[in-house]
Design a protein around this motif. Sequence first.
Motif, mmCIF file in Angstrom:
data_model
loop_
_atom_site.group_PDB
_atom_site.id
_atom_site.type_symbol
_atom_site.label_atom_id
_atom_site.label_comp_id
_atom_site.label_asym_id
_atom_site.label_seq_id
_atom_site.Cartn_x
_atom_site.Cartn_y
_atom_site.Cartn_z
ATOM 1 N N GLU A 188 0.500 -0.777 0.126
ATOM 2 C CA GLU A 188 0.141 -0.453 -0.008
ATOM 3 C C GLU A 188 0.947 1.295 -0.110
ATOM 4 O O GLU A 188 0.045 2.464 -0.144
ATOM 5 N N MET A 189 2.073 0.890 0.106
ATOM 6 C CA MET A 189 2.891 1.815 0.107
ATOM 7 C C MET A 189 3.564 2.584 -1.181
ATOM 8 O O MET A 189 5.091 3.767 -1.253
ATOM 9 N N LEU A 190 3.498 1.870 -1.697
ATOM 10 C CA LEU A 190 3.490 2.044 -3.388
ATOM 11 C C LEU A 190 2.913 2.908 -3.967
ATOM 12 O O LEU A 190 2.523 2.608 -4.747
ATOM 13 N N ASN A 191 3.475 3.787 -3.601
ATOM 14 C CA ASN A 191 2.766 5.803 -4.311
ATOM 15 C C ASN A 191 3.746 5.604 -5.860
ATOM 16 O O ASN A 191 4.759 4.825 -6.183
ATOM 17 N N GLY A 192 3.399 7.480 -6.653
ATOM 18 C CA GLY A 192 3.962 7.393 -7.839
ATOM 19 C C GLY A 192 5.321 7.260 -8.232
ATOM 20 O O GLY A 192 6.051 6.362 -8.941
ATOM 21 N N SER A 193 6.201 7.863 -7.341
ATOM 22 C CA SER A 193 7.457 7.571 -7.165
ATOM 23 C C SER A 193 8.230 6.762 -6.949
ATOM 24 O O SER A 193 9.358 6.283 -8.370
ATOM 25 N N ARG A 194 8.095 5.585 -5.965
ATOM 26 C CA ARG A 194 8.221 4.492 -6.036
ATOM 27 C C ARG A 194 7.745 3.131 -6.979
ATOM 28 O O ARG A 194 8.992 2.751 -7.419
ATOM 29 N N ARG A 195 6.887 3.709 -7.940
ATOM 30 C CA ARG A 195 6.631 2.926 -8.797
ATOM 31 C C ARG A 195 7.463 3.002 -9.852
ATOM 32 O O ARG A 195 7.830 2.308 -10.978
ATOM 33 N N THR A 196 7.948 4.340 -10.427
ATOM 34 C CA THR A 196 8.613 4.816 -11.661
ATOM 35 C C THR A 196 9.854 4.010 -10.933
ATOM 36 O O THR A 196 10.501 3.885 -11.917
ATOM 37 N N ARG A 197 10.609 4.074 -9.661
ATOM 38 C CA ARG A 197 11.537 3.728 -9.894
ATOM 39 C C ARG A 197 12.304 1.936 -9.326
ATOM 40 O O ARG A 197 12.687 1.874 -10.562
ATOM 41 N N ILE A 198 10.324 1.296 -9.336
ATOM 42 C CA ILE A 198 10.370 0.471 -9.671
ATOM 43 C C ILE A 198 10.318 -0.354 -11.022
ATOM 44 O O ILE A 198 11.009 -1.047 -10.800
ATOM 45 N N ALA A 199 9.802 0.886 -12.478
ATOM 46 C CA ALA A 199 9.648 0.309 -13.864
ATOM 47 C C ALA A 199 11.411 0.163 -13.736
ATOM 48 O O ALA A 199 11.675 -0.655 -14.967
ATOM 49 N N LYS A 200 12.150 0.916 -14.080
ATOM 50 C CA LYS A 200 13.331 1.570 -13.851
ATOM 51 C C LYS A 200 14.767 0.542 -13.430
ATOM 52 O O LYS A 200 15.286 0.043 -13.785
ATOM 53 N N GLY A 201 13.971 -0.010 -12.564
ATOM 54 C CA GLY A 201 15.376 -0.808 -11.286
ATOM 55 C C GLY A 201 14.900 -1.909 -12.630
ATOM 56 O O GLY A 201 15.720 -3.325 -12.696
ATOM 57 N N SER A 202 13.273 -2.148 -12.451
ATOM 58 C CA SER A 202 13.253 -3.580 -12.969
ATOM 59 C C SER A 202 13.070 -4.110 -14.873
ATOM 60 O O SER A 202 13.014 -5.002 -15.197
ATOM 61 N N GLY A 203 13.605 -3.368 -15.315
ATOM 62 C CA GLY A 203 13.637 -3.449 -16.860
ATOM 63 C C GLY A 203 12.229 -2.709 -17.799
ATOM 64 O O GLY A 203 12.182 -3.137 -18.606
ATOM 65 N N THR A 204 11.069 -2.724 -16.728
ATOM 66 C CA THR A 204 10.397 -2.607 -17.060
ATOM 67 C C THR A 204 9.255 -1.487 -17.107
ATOM 68 O O THR A 204 10.375 -0.026 -17.121
ATOM 69 N N ASN A 205 8.015 -0.804 -17.663
ATOM 70 C CA ASN A 205 7.124 0.658 -17.739
ATOM 71 C C ASN A 205 6.234 0.763 -16.168
ATOM 72 O O ASN A 205 6.201 -0.439 -15.810
ATOM 73 N N ILE A 206 6.027 1.693 -15.812
ATOM 74 C CA ILE A 206 5.247 1.946 -14.764
ATOM 75 C C ILE A 206 3.972 1.386 -15.306
ATOM 76 O O ILE A 206 2.734 0.462 -14.314
ATOM 77 N N GLN A 207 3.818 1.233 -16.507
ATOM 78 C CA GLN A 207 2.142 0.193 -16.955
ATOM 79 C C GLN A 207 2.177 -1.111 -16.337
ATOM 80 O O GLN A 207 1.399 -1.494 -15.543
ATOM 81 N N GLU A 208 3.394 -1.633 -16.477
ATOM 82 C CA GLU A 208 3.725 -2.807 -16.629
ATOM 83 C C GLU A 208 2.768 -3.473 -14.755
ATOM 84 O O GLU A 208 3.289 -4.083 -13.576
ATOM 85 N N VAL A 209 3.973 -1.572 -13.924
ATOM 86 C CA VAL A 209 3.915 -2.039 -12.502
ATOM 87 C C VAL A 209 2.392 -1.522 -12.149
ATOM 88 O O VAL A 209 2.096 -2.704 -11.320
ATOM 89 N N ASN A 210 1.866 -1.407 -12.493
ATOM 90 C CA ASN A 210 0.654 -0.801 -12.262
ATOM 91 C C ASN A 210 -0.381 -1.764 -12.203
ATOM 92 O O ASN A 210 -1.167 -2.002 -11.211
ATOM 93 N N ASN A 211 -0.052 -2.657 -13.921
ATOM 94 C CA ASN A 211 -0.869 -3.904 -13.929
ATOM 95 C C ASN A 211 -0.353 -5.249 -13.037
ATOM 96 O O ASN A 211 -1.880 -5.593 -12.597
#
Length: 231
Positions: A188-211
Amino acid sequence: MNEIAAIKDAIHPNEILFVVDSMTGQDAVNTAKEFNDRLNFDGVILTKLDGDTRGGAALSIRSVVNKPIKFVSTGEKLDAIDQFHPSRMADRILGMGDIVSLVERAQEQYNEEEARRLQKKMAKNQFDFNDFLSQISQIKKMGNLKDLASMIPGVGKAIKDIDLDDNSFKSIEAIIYSMTPKERANPEMLNGSRRTRIAKGSGTNIQEVNNLLKRFEEMKKMMKTMMKQKR
């Protein structure tokens, strides 16, 4: 062929098993007949049943050489070798799946203590991404994904042309492993900036993280509903 016959005469093996690629079709039958004529083998191991083939070669080989199919293989590792069951193969050839083998594989990976732990977390709606990773690991241990799906009645034909393998989990695992331990335990703590960081770190994009997060939340809601119905 002469060399193999010479080895048989020299060592007198207790049992000879002929290993055949089930995807080679009629060639497999011809090869089996030729080897049997020279070696008089005792049984057959049928490999590559995780591909598009349903195992029709098993019927042909059994008919031509009159030797039993003893084992079948659905992967490259030793744990992918299973005892041959004629009735299950018949269901598979007819596109009816093999639900018994699917249940057996699930039971092999079943951990009662882990199941109780997860049940308690689900009851409290505390299922997190660490638990999700654990479940992915259990599924992967059961074998090739396409082979598992083909065991479900009616699914095999539907996924015939779909590229479905263990790589399907890689992007999901990459996203989860790009989270901090605290984030995995508290999605639940995964806000927008955290999701962006995770997308970059995983080699994916923000849409995949959100999905992934959306599907995860939907799964948690379903689990919560199921636990309420059990009470």
